[in-house]
Write an enzyme that holds these catalytic residues in place. Structure first.
Site, PDB file in Angstrom:
ATOM      1  N   ASP A  42      -1.450  -0.893   6.075  1.00 55.14           N
ATOM      2  CA  ASP A  42      -1.660  -0.371   7.426  1.00 55.14           C
ATOM      3  C   ASP A  42      -3.098   0.056   7.674  1.00 55.14           C
ATOM      4  O   ASP A  42      -3.518   0.196   8.813  1.00 55.14           O
ATOM      5  CB  ASP A  42      -0.758   0.843   7.662  1.00 55.14           C
TER       6      ASP A  42
ATOM      7  N   ASP B 232      -7.177  -1.514   3.774  1.00 54.67           N
ATOM      8  CA  ASP B 232      -6.287  -2.566   3.292  1.00 54.67           C
ATOM      9  C   ASP B 232      -6.704  -3.956   3.773  1.00 54.67           C
ATOM     10  O   ASP B 232      -6.222  -4.958   3.234  1.00 54.67           O
ATOM     11  CB  ASP B 232      -4.841  -2.309   3.755  1.00 54.67           C
TER      12      ASP B 232
ATOM     13  N   ASP C 251       0.881  -1.166   0.000  1.00 53.72           N
ATOM     14  CA  ASP C 251       0.000   0.000   0.000  1.00 53.72           C
ATOM     15  C   ASP C 251       0.926   1.224   0.000  1.00 53.72           C
ATOM     16  O   ASP C 251       2.027   1.157   0.523  1.00 53.72           O
ATOM     17  CB  ASP C 251      -0.874  -0.075   1.256  1.00 53.72           C
TER      18      ASP C 251
END
Ligand code: ADP
Ligand code: MG
Length: 292
Positions: free
Chosen positions: A237, A241, A38
């Site tokens: 995080d 996600d 990410d």
């Protein structure tokens, strides 16, 4: 594979701040050939700062920043915090907003002084029928610098471009070099636009950038890599996600991230250091070598 050797490996991981939820996950980690990161909060610090407010069409810059900040009072996005902090530093007081609405992957909207105000990406403006006109060139220039540029519109007219920039994590570049040395393909997955994402990807030496992904579609992007035969770890995080972490062959959650991400991750990086992704994979490979 002896369970005892795996448990030793899991114990070693724990000592290094790499929490591995069971020997099976440690065993699987040696098979990874793709690591997906990410962007915001994982490769970048996730603490963007306001860099530009470009007023358009005769709009006043201060008034534009006031409108943007007023909308962001209602948002919990890291981008919102950057805009609010920037406005506060200029002594700007947010105005009252009615009918606030947050549109995931797009931006925010609300009524201020009887006008509809929008703040978000190109997708939001397209959806709401706001023409970009000659803002396009400025937008692209900011994005090529790796900045996240947002558009502000009032009453259906473009009023400003507001840009923020995030700082890369110092450890990210090192982690990516080490992964590539191990023969692993590194991918970045983000809801941010392609131009910004690619500028950041280039700075980090990332092989592949998947951008403009709606929060709900992050897991689908992982599935597509798996369908192409990849064994995939997802590192993230955020609340957004979690579905992608659950879909990946191994989900790796950043320790400082959201509780949902940590509950979902098969591996948790307690020190929140992305270099520990490589350490974990090396530990898996070493453990499996001793077993054979
Ligand atoms: P990320 O991958 O960084 O979590 P998101 O899916 O949350 O991205 O958001 C994608 C894009 O939507 C942002 O880059 C921004 O352009 C726009 N956006 C989302 N939330 C907001 C907000 N609160 N204010 C302005 N723009 C927003
Ligand atoms: Mg994130």
């Amino acid at each position: 594979a002896t369970p005892a050797a795996l448990m030793v490996g899991v114990g070693r991981g724990a000592q290094a701040g790499i929490l591995i939820r069971g020997g099976e996950i440690l065993e699987k980690a040696q098979k990874l050939d793709t690591v997906v990161f990410d962007k915001t909060g994982t490769l970048t610090r996730g603490e963007p700062a306001l860099t530009d407010v470009l007023a358009l069409g005769g709009f006043d810059r201060g008034q534009a920043l006031r409108l943007a900040a007023s909308l962001e009072v209602g948002s919990e996005h890291p981008l919102a915090e950057a805009i609010l902090r920037g406005a506060r530093e200029e002594g700007i007081e947010p105005a009252r907003v009615q009918g606030f609405d947050s549109i995931p992957g797009h931006g925010v909207r609300g009524e201020i002084d009887g006008h509809t105000v929008l703040l978000g990406n190109r997708r939001l403006m397209e959806r709401e029928g706001v023409a970009l006109g000659d803002a396009e060139a400025e937008l692209e220039r900011l994005q090529a610098d790796g900045k996240t540029a947002m558009l502000l519109a009032e009453g259906g007219r473009l009023a400003a471009i507001v840009a923020v920039a995030d700082t890369l994590k110092r450890e990210a570049l090192e982690a990516i070099i080490a992964l590539r040395t191990e023969g692993i393909e590194v991918v970045m997955l983000t809801g941010d636009n392609a131009r910004t994402a690619e500028a950041i990807g280039r700075a980090l030496g990332i092989d592949r950038v998947i951008a403009d992904v709606l929060p709900a579609d992050k897991a689908k992007a992982i599935k597509e890599l798996q369908a192409a035969g990849k064994v995939v770890a997802m590192v993230g995080d955020g609340v957004n996600d979690a579905p992608a972490l659950a879909t990946a062959d191994i989900g790796i959650a950043i320790g400082s991230g959201s509780d949902v991400a940590k509950e979902t991750g098969g591996i948790i990086l307690v020190r929140s250091d992305v270099r520990d992704v490589v350490t974990g994979i090396r530990l898996s490979r070493a453990t499996m070598r001793t077993i054979k």
